[in-house]
Enzyme design. Structure first.
Site, short mmCIF file in Angstrom:
data_model
loop_
_atom_site.label_atom_id
_atom_site.label_comp_id
_atom_site.label_asym_id
_atom_site.label_seq_id
_atom_site.Cartn_x
_atom_site.Cartn_y
_atom_site.Cartn_z
N GLN A 33 0.65 8.57 10.50
CA GLN A 33 0.38 9.72 10.42
C GLN A 33 -0.69 10.66 11.17
O GLN A 33 -0.92 11.24 11.51
CB GLN A 33 0.25 10.25 9.06
CG GLN A 33 1.47 10.18 8.27
CD GLN A 33 1.30 10.45 6.66
OE1 GLN A 33 0.53 9.58 6.18
NE2 GLN A 33 1.96 11.14 5.86
N HIS A 134 1.73 1.06 4.87
CA HIS A 134 2.06 2.31 4.51
C HIS A 134 3.29 2.88 5.31
O HIS A 134 3.28 3.63 6.26
CB HIS A 134 0.88 3.31 4.89
CG HIS A 134 0.92 4.79 4.44
ND1 HIS A 134 1.81 5.70 4.73
CD2 HIS A 134 0.31 5.17 3.29
CE1 HIS A 134 1.44 6.81 4.10
NE2 HIS A 134 0.86 6.53 2.96
N GLU A 179 2.82 3.17 -2.18
CA GLU A 179 4.16 3.78 -2.72
C GLU A 179 5.36 3.29 -2.45
O GLU A 179 6.19 3.67 -1.78
CB GLU A 179 4.19 5.44 -2.19
CG GLU A 179 2.88 6.46 -2.44
CD GLU A 179 3.37 7.55 -2.19
OE1 GLU A 179 3.12 8.61 -2.88
OE2 GLU A 179 3.50 7.81 -1.01
#
Length: 412
Positions: A33, A134, A179
Site C-alpha cells: 500500500q 501483509h 490478518e
C-alpha cells in the site's frame, strides 16, 4: 452487552499520559500500500501486482504505482512520524523484495532498502514494529498453489530466517502475519481479493497452512533471537443479530465463529470452532500427524485490527454459514465511503472479548481507521470527521484499560 454500549464518544478528555508510560502508541503502513514502483530494488512480482493488473479487479484500475512512494520518501516519512511525537512505526516487509521468486536467491538490494528504513527509524528514535507478511505473497509461489500448498510451511520458514538474520539487531518487535482471516477468507474463499480463488477447497487448506506458518514464524524468530517480542494480528468485528430471534442469534454466532474465533482458537490450542461451523470438520483432510501441537503458539502479544461491526440475519441460501450481513446503507447508520458501519465501540467490545482468552498475554491494536472523504478547500484539509473517529476510537481503548490490564498499545 447493552450496558457496554453506553460509553459516550463525545467531549474527549484524555491525554497520552492517561494510557500509561508502558503503552505503545504508533502509526502503521504496509509494503504494497505504500512502497510503489513494483520493480524498485529488483523486487519480484507479488500476487497483488498480478491481481491489480487484471481487468476490473480494482477501483479505477488502480495499481501499485498509485501508492505513496515510500521506497523513495521513507526518510521524510519517518521524520513526519517523529514530528508527530509518535514513538513507534509499524510497516511490513515485501516478501518478493527480499526473495524475488519467493525462495532461493536473496536480493541484497531489498535487504539494503529495509536496513536503510530501519536506520532512519533508529536515527529518529522511532521503534520499528515489523510485519513479515501483509497479503503480498510472491506471484511465483502463488503459481505453485500459494497458501493452499503445504510446501508454504517451508517457503515461509526460509523467508522468516532470511529477514530475521538480516534485521535482528535493529528489530525488537515482530508481527508474523497480518490478518490471516482476511487474506485467506477474502482471497481464497470469497475470491474478491487476490488471488481470486473461491470455495472451501481453497479456503480450508489456505486457512490451516496460514495458521501453521503463524506458529512456525514465531518459533523461527525465537530460535534466532529469543529476546525479541513476537506476535501476530487478527482481524475482528463486533457481531450483532438483526433481531433477538433464535434464528438470527444463531446466525450471528456462526459469523462470530468465522470472523473472530476460527483463526485464533486453533493457535491457542482450542481447536477449530467446528461446533459452531460444522463445515470446518472437512479441514481434517489437510491435517497431518503433529499439526495440532505445531499449530499452538504462545505469542508475546496479539494484534487486533478492527474497522467495523457486522449486523447479521439468518439466510438459508448462503452456503456453509446460513447467514447474511446487512450492509450499513440498509441500516441508516453512520458509515464510511466503502459502506462500513462506523461503530466506535466495536474496539471496546473486541478488546474485552479477546482478553477473555487465558492464552492471550497482551493486546495491541495494530490496525483501525475509516475511509472518510476529507475535503480540501483553499489548501486547508477539512478532516474533522476523521479526527473525531480517531479520538473516539482511542477513548474506547482507554475505557477498555479500566476493564482489562492486557491492552498495551494502539497504532492509529
Amino acid at each position: 452487552m447493552k450496558n457496554l454500549e453506553q460509553n459516550i464518544d463525545k467531549n474527549f478528555n484524555y491525554s497520552k499520559s492517561d494510557f500509561g508510560d508502558d503503552f505503545i502508541l504508533g502509526v502503521a503502513s504496509s509494503a504494497f500500500q505504500a512502497e510503489r514502483n513494483n520493480d524498485a530494488f529488483r523486487k519480484g512480482a507479488s500476487i497483488w501486482d498480478e491481481f491489480s493488473s487484471r481487468n476490473k479487479t480494482t477501483l479505477k484500475y488502480d495499481s501499485p504505482n498509485s501508492a505513496m512512494n515510500f521506497h523513495e520518501n521513507y526518510k521524510e516519512d519517518v521524520k513526519l512520524v517523529k514530528a508527530l511525537s509518535i514513538p513507534y512505526f509499524s510497516f511490513s516487509i515485501s516478501w518478493s523484495r527480499i526473495l524475488p521468486n519467493g525462495i532461493g536467491e536473496i536480493n541484497q538490494e531489498g535487504i539494503n532498502f529495509y536496513n536503510d528504513v530501519l536506520d532512519a527509524c533508529i536515527e529518529n528514535k522511532i521503534e520499528p514494529f515489523v510485519t513479515l507478511y501483509h497479503s503480498d505473497l510472491p506471484h511465483e509461489l502463488e503459481k505453485k498453489g500459494g497458501w493452499t500448498n503445504r510446501t508454504i510451511l517451508d517457503w515461509f520458514e526460509e523467508y522468516t530466517k532470511v529477514c530475521v538474520n538480516a534485521f535482528k539487531t535493529k528489530v525488537k518487535y515482530w508481527v508474523v502475519l497480518s490478518e490471516p482471516s482476511v487474506f485467506v477468507g477474502v482471497g481464497y474463499f470469497i475470491g474478491i481479493h487476490t488471488p481470486g480463488k473461491k470455495g472451501i477447497k481453497n479456503f480450508l487448506p489456505a486457512m490451516h497452512h496460514s495458521l501453521l506458518c503463524q506458529s512456525i514464524g514465531y518459533k523461527t524468530i525465537k530460535e534466532i533471537d529469543v529476546t525479541s517480542q513476537v506476535g501476530t494480528t487478527f482481524s475482528c468485528s463486533y457481531i450483532s443479530p438483526k433481531t433477538n430471534s433464535e434464528k438470527n442469534s444463531k446466525a450471528a454466532e456462526r459469523i462470530d465463529a468465522l470472523l473472530n474465533k476460527a483463526f485464533i482458537e486453533p493457535s491457542l490450542g482450542l481447536g477449530y470452532p467446528i461446533a459452531s461451523l460444522p463445515f470446518l470438520k472437512h479441514i481434517n483432510k489437510y491435517l497431518v500427524k503433529g499439526d495440532e501441537d505445531l499449530i499452538k503458539v504462545e505469542f508475546d502479544f496479539i494484534g487486533l485490527q478492527n474497522y467495523t461491526r457486522e449486523v447479521v440475519e439468518h439466510n438459508s441460501y448462503t452456503p456453509y454459514v446460513n447467514a447474511k450481513l446487512i450492509r450499513a446503507n440498509k441500516r441508516n447508520v453512520d458509515s464510511t465511503l466503502i459502506d462500513w458501519d462506523i461503530h466506535r465501540k466495536s474496539i471496546y467490545m473486541m478488546i474485552l472479548k479477546f482478553s477473555e482468552y487465558s492464552g492471550v498475554k497482551k493486546i495491541i491494536i495494530t490496525g483501525n481507521g475509516a475511509s472518510i472523504l476529507d475535503e480540501v478547500k483553499s489548501d486547508i484539509i477539512n478532516d474533522e470527521k476523521s479526527i473525531n473517529y480517531k479520538e473516539s476510537y482511542l477513548q474506547q481503548v482507554l475505557y477498555s484499560k479500566e476493564k482489562t490490564d492486557k491492552v498495551k498499545g494502539c497504532f492509529i
